[in-house]
Design an enzyme around this catalytic site. Structure first.
Site, mmCIF file in Angstrom:
data_model
loop_
_atom_site.group_PDB
_atom_site.id
_atom_site.type_symbol
_atom_site.label_atom_id
_atom_site.label_comp_id
_atom_site.label_asym_id
_atom_site.label_seq_id
_atom_site.Cartn_x
_atom_site.Cartn_y
_atom_site.Cartn_z
ATOM 1 N N HIS A 87 -1.374 20.190 6.901
ATOM 2 C CA HIS A 87 -1.506 18.499 6.717
ATOM 3 C C HIS A 87 -2.745 18.068 7.122
ATOM 4 C CE1 HIS A 87 1.772 15.111 6.682
ATOM 5 N NE2 HIS A 87 0.610 14.888 6.218
ATOM 6 N N GLN B 203 -15.153 1.793 -11.852
ATOM 7 C CA GLN B 203 -16.316 2.401 -10.754
ATOM 8 C C GLN B 203 -16.894 1.374 -9.903
ATOM 9 O OE1 GLN B 203 -18.659 4.728 -13.520
ATOM 10 N NE2 GLN B 203 -17.605 6.597 -13.114
ATOM 11 N N LYS C 277 4.501 20.561 4.367
ATOM 12 C CA LYS C 277 2.926 20.698 4.971
ATOM 13 C C LYS C 277 3.315 20.902 6.552
ATOM 14 C CE LYS C 277 1.706 16.766 2.152
ATOM 15 N NZ LYS C 277 2.840 15.834 2.271
ATOM 16 N N SER D 143 -1.492 8.409 -1.507
ATOM 17 C CA SER D 143 -1.734 7.187 -1.528
ATOM 18 C C SER D 143 -2.521 6.545 -2.847
ATOM 19 C CB SER D 143 -2.391 6.475 -0.485
ATOM 20 O OG SER D 143 -1.800 6.768 0.779
ATOM 21 N N TYR E 199 7.464 13.689 7.960
ATOM 22 C CA TYR E 199 7.927 12.634 7.053
ATOM 23 C C TYR E 199 9.489 12.461 7.332
ATOM 24 C CZ TYR E 199 4.054 13.050 4.164
ATOM 25 O OH TYR E 199 2.509 13.072 3.646
ATOM 26 N N LYS F 102 -15.641 -0.020 -15.461
ATOM 27 C CA LYS F 102 -15.381 -1.214 -14.785
ATOM 28 C C LYS F 102 -14.814 -0.913 -13.631
ATOM 29 C CE LYS F 102 -14.626 -4.675 -18.383
ATOM 30 N NZ LYS F 102 -13.467 -5.100 -19.244
ATOM 31 N N GLN G 218 -15.195 0.281 -2.311
ATOM 32 C CA GLN G 218 -14.624 1.409 -1.743
ATOM 33 C C GLN G 218 -14.282 1.358 -0.228
ATOM 34 O OE1 GLN G 218 -14.067 4.486 -4.021
ATOM 35 N NE2 GLN G 218 -14.353 2.471 -5.237
ATOM 36 N N GLN H 253 -4.890 18.271 -0.832
ATOM 37 C CA GLN H 253 -4.324 16.962 -0.793
ATOM 38 C C GLN H 253 -5.138 15.650 0.095
ATOM 39 O OE1 GLN H 253 -0.367 14.755 0.449
ATOM 40 N NE2 GLN H 253 0.339 16.223 -1.038
ATOM 41 N N ASP I 279 6.965 15.991 -2.967
ATOM 42 C CA ASP I 279 6.078 16.034 -1.564
ATOM 43 C C ASP I 279 6.794 15.639 -0.591
ATOM 44 O OD1 ASP I 279 3.000 16.309 -1.015
ATOM 45 O OD2 ASP I 279 3.398 14.494 0.059
HETATM 46 N N1 LIG Z 1 -1.243 14.394 3.069
HETATM 47 C C1 LIG Z 1 -1.297 13.238 3.781
HETATM 48 O O1 LIG Z 1 -1.855 13.065 4.837
HETATM 49 C C2 LIG Z 1 -0.613 12.227 3.311
HETATM 50 C C3 LIG Z 1 -0.888 10.893 3.797
HETATM 51 C C4 LIG Z 1 -0.172 9.565 3.119
HETATM 52 C C5 LIG Z 1 0.897 9.954 1.879
HETATM 53 N N2 LIG Z 1 0.985 11.369 1.673
HETATM 54 C C6 LIG Z 1 1.987 11.500 0.661
HETATM 55 O O2 LIG Z 1 1.563 10.631 -0.564
HETATM 56 C C7 LIG Z 1 2.647 9.969 -0.894
HETATM 57 C C8 LIG Z 1 2.357 8.591 -1.682
HETATM 58 O O3 LIG Z 1 1.405 7.861 -0.826
HETATM 59 P P1 LIG Z 1 1.853 6.554 -0.128
HETATM 60 O O4 LIG Z 1 3.435 6.489 0.224
HETATM 61 O O5 LIG Z 1 0.801 6.664 1.247
HETATM 62 O O6 LIG Z 1 1.526 5.564 -1.033
HETATM 63 P P2 LIG Z 1 1.463 4.968 -2.665
HETATM 64 O O7 LIG Z 1 2.350 5.806 -3.262
HETATM 65 O O8 LIG Z 1 0.081 4.730 -3.006
HETATM 66 O O9 LIG Z 1 2.102 3.494 -2.355
HETATM 67 C C9 LIG Z 1 3.376 3.454 -2.166
HETATM 68 C C10 LIG Z 1 3.710 1.902 -1.946
HETATM 69 O O10 LIG Z 1 3.472 1.494 -3.209
HETATM 70 C C11 LIG Z 1 4.629 0.496 -3.843
HETATM 71 N N3 LIG Z 1 4.704 0.955 -5.371
HETATM 72 C C12 LIG Z 1 5.119 2.128 -5.831
HETATM 73 N N4 LIG Z 1 5.208 2.045 -7.010
HETATM 74 C C13 LIG Z 1 4.697 0.647 -7.442
HETATM 75 C C14 LIG Z 1 4.654 -0.212 -8.430
HETATM 76 N N5 LIG Z 1 4.677 0.317 -9.713
HETATM 77 N N6 LIG Z 1 4.243 -1.572 -8.417
HETATM 78 C C15 LIG Z 1 4.310 -2.163 -7.102
HETATM 79 N N7 LIG Z 1 4.305 -1.446 -6.166
HETATM 80 C C16 LIG Z 1 4.582 -0.011 -6.113
HETATM 81 C C17 LIG Z 1 5.945 1.064 -2.843
HETATM 82 O O11 LIG Z 1 6.677 0.243 -2.584
HETATM 83 P P3 LIG Z 1 8.158 0.067 -3.284
HETATM 84 O O12 LIG Z 1 8.920 1.280 -2.889
HETATM 85 O O13 LIG Z 1 8.966 -1.244 -2.907
HETATM 86 O O14 LIG Z 1 7.995 0.241 -5.034
HETATM 87 C C18 LIG Z 1 5.241 1.719 -1.653
HETATM 88 O O15 LIG Z 1 5.375 0.626 -0.825
HETATM 89 C C19 LIG Z 1 3.552 9.526 0.287
HETATM 90 O O16 LIG Z 1 4.740 9.166 0.303
HETATM 91 C C20 LIG Z 1 3.471 11.055 0.957
HETATM 92 O O17 LIG Z 1 4.394 11.957 0.172
HETATM 93 C C21 LIG Z 1 0.320 12.373 2.160
#
Ligand SMILES: NC(=O)c1ccc[n+]([C@@H]2O[C@H](COP(=O)([O-])OP(=O)(O)OC[C@H]3O[C@@H](n4cnc5c(N)ncnc54)[C@H](OP(=O)(O)O)[C@@H]3O)[C@@H](O)[C@H]2O)c1
Length: 317
Positions: A119, A286, A86, A210, A56, A284, A290, A183, A51
């Site tokens: 996006h 649930q 996106k 996220s 990014y 649980k 939030q 998404q 993704d």
């Molecule tokens: N469409 C949108 O508006 C939008 C918005 C936000 C994100 N996104 C996309 O969604 C992707 C993922 O979301 P996100 O980056 O916001 O957050 P996420 O995947 O929920 O969290 C990433 C964070 O969690 C940590 N992490 C990952 N695996 C782990 C594990 N097994 N144990 C402990 N910590 C862990 C990572 O740190 P480490 O690297 O240190 O493991 C990183 O800091 C983004 O990269 C992007 O591609 C899209």
């Protein structure tokens, strides 16, 4: 090391999407030196869905990693991968969509993307660094531009991101190609039941960004990974909290897109397909309080199209 075989989901476009994706929007400034080996390792580990987004600044790095993975024989053809990119808000208008996709494809070094998403339902003035300087977002015209990209075969599937039920309803009135994906932020501390039911009813697949609450990122929250409920379930099942959080998303019928810059955690996050949560565990979860991590507050201003968060999310906040 072993490679995990990832199941696929079928989108309403008829195309298949691997049931977990690798996010590429990390907290750090993207550097090809750090990220190219990481993305190659992700492909070696079994990730087939990546993704990215104009925002990014990882498209070029993704393209390089894919080329290198091909060169090393980790994949036989680019078709084995599912690449999402996106449309950024500065290009969110009918006549700008196709040129923007051509730019994305040039940066990725690819002939097509598997999924092209709007996006945000937001238009920002071009060459304006102030994201609150929004213009009127033409929901219909922008989607027509996306449909053109799909008809030309440059995007195999098209979809949206950060759309509420109300915005999806509006879009569905006009769409000749329905969005394949919405998404959105989805995780145990932002469960979005109304949106999930709406999307299921309309055949729109939900990709969960996220999924770990963007744990440790500047835009993130601790509510997922430090939830006592999640931690207890993980300990009892001999899983990590991240695996429980990702498995929950899978069981909601959605596809998590997860980022890790750590090789071990990146691999660990793939281990969610050969076990199940019990009904009791889901019940649980649930009860977890939030809250949204991504509010979109930057797109809200007194002069802009969205004057309040209520308006941006059509009350779904
Ligand atoms: N469409 C949108 O508006 C939008 C918005 C936000 C994100 N996104 C996309 O969604 C992707 C993922 O979301 P996100 O980056 O916001 O957050 P996420 O995947 O929920 O969290 C990433 C964070 O969690 C940590 N992490 C990952 N695996 C782990 C594990 N097994 N144990 C402990 N910590 C862990 C990572 O740190 P480490 O690297 O240190 O493991 C990183 O800091 C983004 O990269 C992007 O591609 C899209």
């Amino acid at each position: 090391m072993d490679s995990v075989e990832i199941p696929e989901v079928v989108l309403n476009s008829g195309h298949k999407m691997p049931a977990i994706g690798l996010g590429t929007a990390g907290s750090m400034a993207p550097s090809a030196e750090q990220l190219t080996p990481l993305f190659i390792e992700a492909i070696a580990a079994g990730y087939r869905h990546i993704d990215t987004a104009a925002l990014y600044r990882t498209e070029e790095i993704v393209g390089q990693a894919v080329a290198e993975a091909l060169g090393r024989g980790l994949i036989k053809s680019r078709d084995e991968l599912f690449i999402t990119t996106k449309l950024w808000c500065t290009d969110a208008d009918h006549d700008l969509v196709l040129p923007a996709l051509n730019d994305h494809l040039g940066t990725l070094g690819m002939q097509y993307v598997d999924l092209y998403l709007i996006h945000w339902p937001v238009r920002i003035k071009k060459d304006d660094s102030d994201s609150t300087n929004t213009m009127h977002f033409d929901i219909r015209g922008t989607w027509e531009g996306m449909e053109e990209c799909c008809r030309m075969g440059l995007a195999k599937s098209i979809g949206v991101s950060n759309y509420s039920c109300a915005k999806l309803s509006t879009l569905l009135q006009y769409a000749t190609i329905p969005p394949a994906v919405n998404q959105v932020e989805l995780n145990v501390s932002w469960q979005q039941q109304k949106l999930m039911e709406f999307c299921k009813d309309k055949g729109i697949h939900v990709c969960a960004f996220s999924p770990l609450g963007a744990y440790g990122s500047y835009w993130g929250i601790n509510a997922v990974m430090e939830s006592p409920i999640l931690i207890d379930i993980a300990a009892a099942r001999n899983k990590t909290p991240a695996q429980v959080a990702l498995r929950w998303i899978r069981e909601q019928g959605a596809t998590p897109v997860v980022w890790s810059f750590n090789r071990e955690r990146m691999r660990q996050n793939l281990q969610i397909f050969d076990w199940e949560l019990t009904d009791e565990e889901v019940a649980k979860m649930q009860q977890i309080p939030q809250q949204r991590a991504t509010t979109g507050k930057d797109f809200v201003s007194p002069e802009g199209q969205y004057k309040t968060l209520e308006q941006l999310w059509d009350g779904e906040i």
